[in-house]
Design a protein around this motif. Structure first.
Motif, PDB file in Angstrom:
ATOM      1  N   UNK A   1      64.398  18.260  14.721  1.00 27.06           N
ATOM      2  CA  UNK A   1      63.639  17.129  13.744  1.00 27.06           C
ATOM      3  C   UNK A   1      61.571  18.154  14.375  1.00 27.06           C
ATOM      4  N   UNK A   2      62.137  18.904  15.736  1.00 30.82           N
ATOM      5  CA  UNK A   2      60.396  19.592  15.530  1.00 30.82           C
ATOM      6  C   UNK A   2      60.341  20.960  15.143  1.00 30.82           C
ATOM      7  N   UNK A   3      61.872  22.019  15.246  1.00 32.26           N
ATOM      8  CA  UNK A   3      62.033  22.993  14.738  1.00 32.26           C
ATOM      9  C   UNK A   3      61.183  22.991  12.957  1.00 32.26           C
ATOM     10  N   UNK A   4      61.671  21.782  12.888  1.00 29.43           N
ATOM     11  CA  UNK A   4      61.604  21.832  10.869  1.00 29.43           C
ATOM     12  C   UNK A   4      59.638  21.493  11.019  1.00 29.43           C
ATOM     13  N   UNK A   5      59.416  20.466  11.790  1.00 32.74           N
ATOM     14  CA  UNK A   5      57.924  20.112  11.805  1.00 32.74           C
ATOM     15  C   UNK A   5      57.165  21.620  12.054  1.00 32.74           C
ATOM     16  N   UNK A   6      58.182  22.485  12.766  1.00 35.88           N
ATOM     17  CA  UNK A   6      57.173  23.916  13.256  1.00 35.88           C
ATOM     18  C   UNK A   6      56.993  24.444  11.320  1.00 35.88           C
ATOM     19  N   UNK A   7      58.212  24.625  11.585  1.00 40.28           N
ATOM     20  CA  UNK A   7      58.491  25.097  10.321  1.00 40.28           C
ATOM     21  C   UNK A   7      57.189  24.145   8.419  1.00 40.28           C
ATOM     22  N   UNK A   8      57.144  23.145   8.792  1.00 39.89           N
ATOM     23  CA  UNK A   8      56.524  22.806   7.928  1.00 39.89           C
ATOM     24  C   UNK A   8      54.682  22.644   8.134  1.00 39.89           C
ATOM     25  N   UNK A   9      54.619  23.422   9.087  1.00 39.99           N
ATOM     26  CA  UNK A   9      53.266  23.973   9.989  1.00 39.99           C
ATOM     27  C   UNK A   9      53.507  24.495   9.575  1.00 39.99           C
ATOM     28  N   UNK A  10      53.957  26.274   9.628  1.00 41.36           N
ATOM     29  CA  UNK A  10      52.980  27.380   9.638  1.00 41.36           C
ATOM     30  C   UNK A  10      54.466  27.669   8.464  1.00 41.36           C
ATOM     31  N   UNK A  11      55.240  27.723   8.325  1.00 42.21           N
ATOM     32  CA  UNK A  11      55.849  28.628   7.635  1.00 42.21           C
ATOM     33  C   UNK A  11      56.699  29.401   8.411  1.00 42.21           C
ATOM     34  N   UNK A  12      57.024  28.943   9.784  1.00 46.90           N
ATOM     35  CA  UNK A  12      57.863  29.852  10.709  1.00 46.90           C
ATOM     36  C   UNK A  12      59.633  29.232  10.351  1.00 46.90           C
TER      37      UNK A  12
END
Length: 772
Positions: free
Chosen positions: A748-759
């Motif tokens: 969930x954290x990694x998916x949130x990071x992707x949502x915020x940064x595209x990384x």
């Protein structure tokens, strides 16, 4: 040890609870009024009955259901209830006695809790692991309480000469409504003890609508006051007359051996009394000591200083070439080739070849260390063929058995006294530290405390396995997933018990790999070989951590590739509400539970996703640099979904402003503990995802303490953690709580990071991957 807790008014209940950790002999002496309920009757092992079946009876030594073993009533009415599981923060030392008190109509403010010593013949299985204490013991503890209540009611009816159907236990006394007569539990105890223990089949359990305590969240844990005021007794707090203090220099490489040592400088340290070799066992050897050199002193500080002065020559052995960088490469290579097929439905190869698009994700998680706040510690006093142990162990019965075997003495001659655990996470299921203390005490002829330092804990523990998870998903032209191949490569816990174990065991495969619940036509799970080069052990949530990370990351990657909302994509993959059929899986492991009672129910899985999406306001507007991520996982037969909000600044540093978790754990005892466990899981999940990594070079662990194996501090912890509990159905059996909250957090954290940064991050820990 006598611990008193008197925190005053706790959420509506006046509380005065005493926690005891004493021997059977002393409680008999303290309560020893002839005829009162005391722990002196023969043990009766009886199978619990319920609307559902659990795997409790298949555990070593099964279940004991006998009020004479678990309940004592003194003439003054004080009820003592035994807690036979170990307390390490889950609240089990409160929850299990609370179930008994509820069912027997005892007033909780007049209950004392006694910590059981290790004796699985008397108490049944005592392994505090697998998130199964409540799910295995809810019904047996209710039956124990109901049996005690029935015996008290029978004694009152006989005393008054009325039918037993006319009397009823209510709030610590038995009442005869027709005449208005009442008798307290204390005055009935002697006569009640003369009653036969009723048959389980004839017991009538309370209607849940009449519960005063269970499910209400109005009772705090019995240890709370002493923990928060510093009075609680942990393993390191044990003191005995003539106690010697020891630390041990262990081989820096697993399987290494001692060649020679020079103790001349160590013996010059004030307080150091002796330096001696500790016997080690060839690896793998279950939980037996690694061996090494022990420094014996008048206090632990002197022993540590003496150990620092030792000059030791080690033979590092066959594992000296273990290197995390090269080993990761070998795992990745294995994951890209066919492996042992452990689940097969349809034709994955054909479906991937004909797919319009194939998405591949390869995910890496390193070794992890438990680093519970209290490092391993044990006190042993061995005299002749008798041994006493004091230790914070998760398996007091198993420790007793292993101490007896290691010393070559009868198991009946070993007493294991359980202290409060300063965290466990699976590390303290392994009793090597208690065995070390027992061996040294036998050799010295005196009581000995063996204290592990944090460095010892990191260097010589039982680590969570390293893993590469590779998933290939085939999509048709409409974006529907038609093929799913998951290869999982990791050294197995079985390698701790036997040489040559290169495939994961059934219980590891059943943690998010072969039990993956998606509705996809073609599924294949494979397990390539992976050799172990260090000690692998149970860790909170075990193999669910890498599996949830890989599967839930891949769901988000598929959503991104197809332009779908991640939550909608997740629900589409879960598919229709159904009981998942896993006929192609040989030796399906279901957390030790019968599948009829605990099937994979996708309706419940969908429910937690929908609930967390509603309560966590999925899709809400968030500030720039923020993102939301979602993940769900079934583990320990519970269903957990998590939404993480992340905030990332322009330098790549991130914080977690909010976490929402929905949990369906079936019937539950104490919602306050559920909230506590899920909040703790969010903290631990974030800590592991951000920092968690144990690496090897030349066979040696490269980390030592919290400076290079950090855990998150208060200012890094999630600012808000909301917990949403799914109300149980009337016949929904209880399931796990202590472990299931961890696996969905990292994805969930990694998916949130992707949502915020595209990384997209596919390897943990996150470390500095985001920093610019």
């Amino acid at each position: 040890m006598n611990i008193r807790t008197n925190p005053g008014k706790l959420r509506g209940f006046e509380k005065h609870v005493k926690v005891e950790n004493v021997s059977r002999r002393s409680i008999l002496k303290g309560l020893g009024i002839a005829g009162s309920f005391v722990l002196a009757a023969p043990v009766m092992t009886r199978q619990a009955f319920a609307a559902y079946e659990t795997g409790a009876g298949k555990m070593p030594h099964g279940v004991v259901v006998d009020p004479r073993v678990f309940v004592a009533i003194a003439p003054d009415g004080i009820v003592t209830i035994v807690a036979h599981r170990s307390e390490m923060g889950t609240g089990v030392r409160t929850s299990l006695p609370l179930i008994v008190a509820e069912e027997m109509e005892a007033d909780w403010s007049r209950v004392h809790v006694q910590q059981a010593h290790g004796d699985e013949v008397k108490f049944g299985n005592q392994d505090t692991d697998g998130s199964r204490s409540t799910r295995h013991y809810l019904i047996p503890m209710r039956q124990i309480g109901a049996s005690a209540r029935s015996m008290l009611e029978a004694a009152a009816a006989k005393k008054w000469g009325v039918p037993v159907t006319e009397v009823k236990a209510q709030n610590h006394e038995v009442v005869h409504s027709a005449s208005g007569r009442k008798a307290g539990f204390g005055e009935l105890a002697a006569d009640a003890a003369k009653q036969s223990v009723p048959s389980i089949e004839g017991l009538k359990l309370k209607d849940p609508k009449d519960f005063r305590y269970l499910g209400k969240g109005q009772v705090s844990i019995v240890d709370l006051h002493d923990i928060t005021t510093g009075k609680a007794h942990y393993g390191a707090d044990i003191r005995l007359p003539g106690l010697k203090y020891a630390v041990i220099a262990r081989p820096p490489v697993t399987g290494g051996k001692l060649k020679s040592f020079d103790d001349s400088a160590a013996m010059k340290i004030p307080g150091v009394e002796k330096v001696m070799e500790v016997k080690g066992w060839p690896w793998p050897s279950k939980f037996q000591p690694l061996g090494g050199v022990a420094v014996i002193a008048r206090n632990t500080g002197a022993a540590i200083k003496g150990r620092d002065q030792l000059k030791i020559v080690w033979d590092d052995g066959a594992n000296a070439k273990y290197d995390s960088v090269t080993y990761r490469a070998s795992l990745e290579e294995a994951a890209r080739k066919p492996g042992l097929v452990v689940r097969k439905e349809g034709d994955v190869d054909a479906a991937l070849k004909s797919a319009d698009k194939v998405i591949t994700g390869e995910y890496y998680l390193p070794h992890l260390a438990h680093v519970s706040m209290e490092p391993p510690v044990a006190v042993a006093d061995v005299k002749g063929d008798k041994a006493q142990i004091w230790a914070p162990v998760q398996s007091p019965g198993g420790t007793r058995e292993d101490v007896a075997k290691t010393l070559g003495i009868p198991e009946d001659n070993v007493t294991v006294n359980v202290t409060l655990l300063g965290g466990g996470f699976g590390r303290k299921s392994k009793c090597d530290f208690a065995l070390e203390a027992a061996l040294l005490s036998k050799e010295l002829g005196a009581p000995v405390k063996v204290q592990w330092t944090r460095e010892d804990d990191v260097h010589n523990g039982f680590l969570h396995t390293v893993s590469v998870e590779r998933i290939e998903a085939g999509l048709d032209k409409s974006g529907k997933v038609t093929a799913w191949r998951h290869r999982s490569v990791a050294p197995t816990i079985a390698s701790t018990f036997a040489a040559g174990a290169n495939h994961e065991a059934a219980f590891e495969l059943g943690m998010g790999l072969v039990d993956m619940p998606f509705e996809i036509a073609n599924i294949q799970c494979e397990n390539p070989e992976a050799a172990a080069f260090t000690r692998i052990g149970w860790f909170r949530s075990v193999s669910n951590i890498p599996r949830a990370f890989a599967v839930q990351s891949m769901v988000a990657e598929i959503a991104q590739a197809t332009g779908r909302d991640p939550k909608d994509m997740l629900l589409e993959l879960i598919g229709s509400s159904r009981i998942v059929k896993l006929d192609s899986v040989k030796d399906l492991w279901n957390y030790g539970e019968p599948y009829d009672s605990y099937p994979i129910d996708t309706a419940r899985l969908r429910k937690v996703v929908e609930l967390v999406a509603e309560k966590g306001e999925w899709g809400r507007s968030v500030p720039k640099g923020h993102g939301l991520g979602i993940a769900v996982h079934r583990s320990f037969v519970s269903y957990i979904a998590t939404i993480v909000e992340v905030a990332i600044d322009d330098k790549g540093k991130f914080t977690v402003p909010r976490v929402d978790t929905a949990i369906d754990c079936g019937t539950y005892v104490n919602p306050e503990r559920i909230h506590s466990q899920i909040e703790g899981a969010a903290i631990m999940g974030l800590s592991l995802a951000k920092y968690g990594e144990i690496s090897f070079k030349d066979g040696k662990v490269q980390q030592s303490n919290f400076d290079d194996f950090p855990v998150i501090r208060m200012d890094e912890s999630p600012a808000i953690t909301n917990v949403h509990i799914v109300p149980p159905g009337p016949d929904t059996p209880p399931s796990g709580v202590g472990e299931p909250g961890v696996p969905p957090f990292a994805p969930a954290l990694i998916n949130a990071i992707f949502a915020a940064t595209g990384k997209r991050i596919r390897a943990l820990p996150i470390g500095k991957q985001l920093e610019t």
